[in-house]
Scaffold this active site. Structure first.
Site, short mmCIF file in Angstrom:
data_model
loop_
_atom_site.label_atom_id
_atom_site.label_comp_id
_atom_site.label_asym_id
_atom_site.label_seq_id
_atom_site.Cartn_x
_atom_site.Cartn_y
_atom_site.Cartn_z
N SER A 275 0.85 -1.20 0.00
CA SER A 275 0.00 0.00 0.00
C SER A 275 0.88 1.23 0.00
CB SER A 275 -0.88 -0.01 1.26
OG SER A 275 -1.63 1.19 1.38
N HIS A 277 -0.85 4.03 0.97
CA HIS A 277 -1.82 4.84 1.70
C HIS A 277 -2.79 5.53 0.74
CE1 HIS A 277 -1.90 5.88 6.10
NE2 HIS A 277 -2.82 6.73 5.71
C1 FNR Z 1 -6.84 6.37 4.84
N1 FNR Z 1 -5.89 5.36 5.03
C2 FNR Z 1 -5.49 5.04 6.32
N2 FNR Z 1 -4.61 4.02 6.53
C3 FNR Z 1 -4.24 3.67 7.78
O1 FNR Z 1 -3.44 2.74 7.94
N3 FNR Z 1 -4.77 4.33 8.86
C4 FNR Z 1 -5.65 5.36 8.74
O2 FNR Z 1 -6.11 5.91 9.73
C5 FNR Z 1 -6.00 5.75 7.42
N4 FNR Z 1 -6.85 6.81 7.22
C6 FNR Z 1 -7.31 7.10 5.95
C7 FNR Z 1 -8.26 8.11 5.78
C8 FNR Z 1 -8.78 8.35 4.50
C9 FNR Z 1 -9.84 9.41 4.32
C10 FNR Z 1 -8.35 7.58 3.39
C11 FNR Z 1 -8.93 7.79 2.03
C12 FNR Z 1 -7.38 6.61 3.57
C13 FNR Z 1 -5.42 4.55 3.90
C14 FNR Z 1 -6.36 3.37 3.65
O3 FNR Z 1 -6.29 2.44 4.69
C15 FNR Z 1 -6.05 2.63 2.33
O4 FNR Z 1 -4.69 2.27 2.34
C16 FNR Z 1 -6.36 3.46 1.09
O5 FNR Z 1 -7.57 4.17 1.24
C17 FNR Z 1 -6.49 2.56 -0.14
O6 FNR Z 1 -6.63 3.29 -1.30
P1 FNR Z 1 -8.04 3.59 -2.03
O7 FNR Z 1 -8.78 2.29 -2.16
O8 FNR Z 1 -8.76 4.59 -1.18
O9 FNR Z 1 -7.60 4.16 -3.33
#
Ligand code: FNR
Length: 376
Positions: A275, A277
């Protein structure tokens, strides 16, 4: 097809229904957002080979085993912080929808509902995601609480040594606690339903961290406490310590390099979550699609790999499995779904993903996900 609603449609509707700062917080990425676009473009550029005359005249089994459990499909809901900006207590809605559907749900450290309540909503499907913060005491306590609440799987997020620089948030003046700039007030006036719903429920809060704040602490200090939860303190020594501390399954999330993946596997991670993020951290990071094959080669053959970033439908998920992942996570569309359709949104989107998966499996002749894509 009745009932199918695409991630793009959900996003369009969510954009109309959410105030701009809330939509941008969810939708945006770091820097120029080239990384965000690269994640999506990589899956879009990939093809699947149709295969004809494979009998698929039945509902196809979409189940997959991952980390010792059989899931209804190889798709889960990743950790999303401050999700309450989309809908009050959306974390609970997502946890319950995942539990009912038999797919994993990951409660995030900055969730707007406590990890204890989320585990009650997703007793068999819930995992906990940990940010290693500046305070060793809070970090250790979060791990203890996760264990006491009955979580068996801990996801340690590795890719936030600093919070990403997200220019949409900067331009919108979005910071915590929410400060009502004139622009934000105008934005709220245009979205009264969101404003009433959100503020009636109480502004979104960092439910896991409140107990570490001094009594009577205002939103300002809580926001500061949360800011301390993204720290650069996590290193391999600390990861090894967490491995010793955590009796259950341990996943390292946010890996895009083969040597990092190999090291995590050597140190006893049970899975790697490829990932970046969702393009919210390093704008120039490789697309997860492009990072996946080298990571697959760098770890033992059957080593469990998950992937996320830009996956939006069932066909994308099949592409992820073909590219070497065992499991996939889809992030933003779940928040779009609730903003667009209300509390029913996540379940509707899960049904869509299941229908798309069955449809695509039939067309490429992969009629049983337990078989390797190489044997199809
Ligand atoms: C995230 N992501 C994320 N990851 C994590 O490990 N802890 C967190 O608190 C968050 N918070 C978060 C907030 C928002 C608004 C988004 C959009 C994303 C990342 C998330 O877990 C994941 O890796 C991504 O969202 C995957 O990509 P797509 O499917 O959104 O494109």
């Amino acid at each position: 097809m009745a009932g199918v609603i695409s991630a793009d449609d959900l996003r369009r509707r969510a954009r109309r229904k959410l105030p701009r700062f809330a939509f941008d917080y969810i939708d945006g990425g770091a820097g120029t957002e080239a990384g965000l676009a690269r994640n999506r473009a990589a899956w879009l550029g990939e093809t699947l080979q149709p295969k004809v005359l494979v009998n698929s005249d039945r509902a196809l089994p979409t189940e997959r085993s991952f980390l010792g459990r059989r899931w209804a499909m190889p798709i889960g809901i990743p950790p999303i912080g401050l999700a309450g900006l989309a809908w009050p207590e959306v974390d609970l809605i997502l946890a319950s929808a995942a539990e009912a559907a038999g797919i994993p749900y990951v409660a995030s450290t900055p969730a707007t509902v406590s990890l204890e309540r989320l585990k009650s909503a997703a007793p068999t499907s819930g995992w906990f995601q940990l940010y290693v913060g500046k305070s060793e005491e809070i970090t250790d306590d979060l791990i203890r609480r996760a264990r006491d609440a009955g979580y068996e799987t801990l996801v340690v997020t590795a890719d936030v040594p600093r919070p990403g620089i997200r220019l949409r948030d900067v331009r919108n003046g979005f910071s915590l606690p929410l400060k009502a700039t004139p622009r934000m007030a105008a934005d709220l006036a245009l979205h009264p339903a969101w404003a009433i719903r959100t503020f009636r429920a109480g502004a979104p809060r960092f439910a896991n961290l409140e107990r570490y704040a001094a009594p009577g602490t205002g939103a300002q200090s809580l926001a500061k406490l949360m800011a301390g939860q993204s720290s650069g303190r996590l290193d391999w020594t600390l990861f090894r310590r967490i491995r010793e501390q955590w009796p259950g399954r341990l996943i390292l999330k946010g890996v895009t390099s083969a040597p990092d993946a190999a090291q995590a596997a050597d140190l006893g991670a049970d899975a790697i979550w490829v990932s970046n993020h969702g393009g919210r951290q390093l704008d120039s990071a490789p697309a997860t699609r492009d990072a996946l094959p080298a990571i697959r080669k760098a770890v033992p053959e059957d080593f469990p790999l998950a992937v996320d970033g830009g996956l939006r439908g069932g066909e994308d998920v099949l592409k992820a499995l073909v590219a070497g992942a065992d499991f996939a996570f889809v992030g933003r569309p779940f928040l779009y779904s609730v903003a667009a359709l209300g509390a029913e949104g996540p379940t509707r989107y899960i049904e869509t993903l299941a229908a798309q998966l069955d449809n695509a499996m039939a067309q490429i002749g992969w009629t049983d996900l337990d078989r390797s894509p190489r044997d199809v």
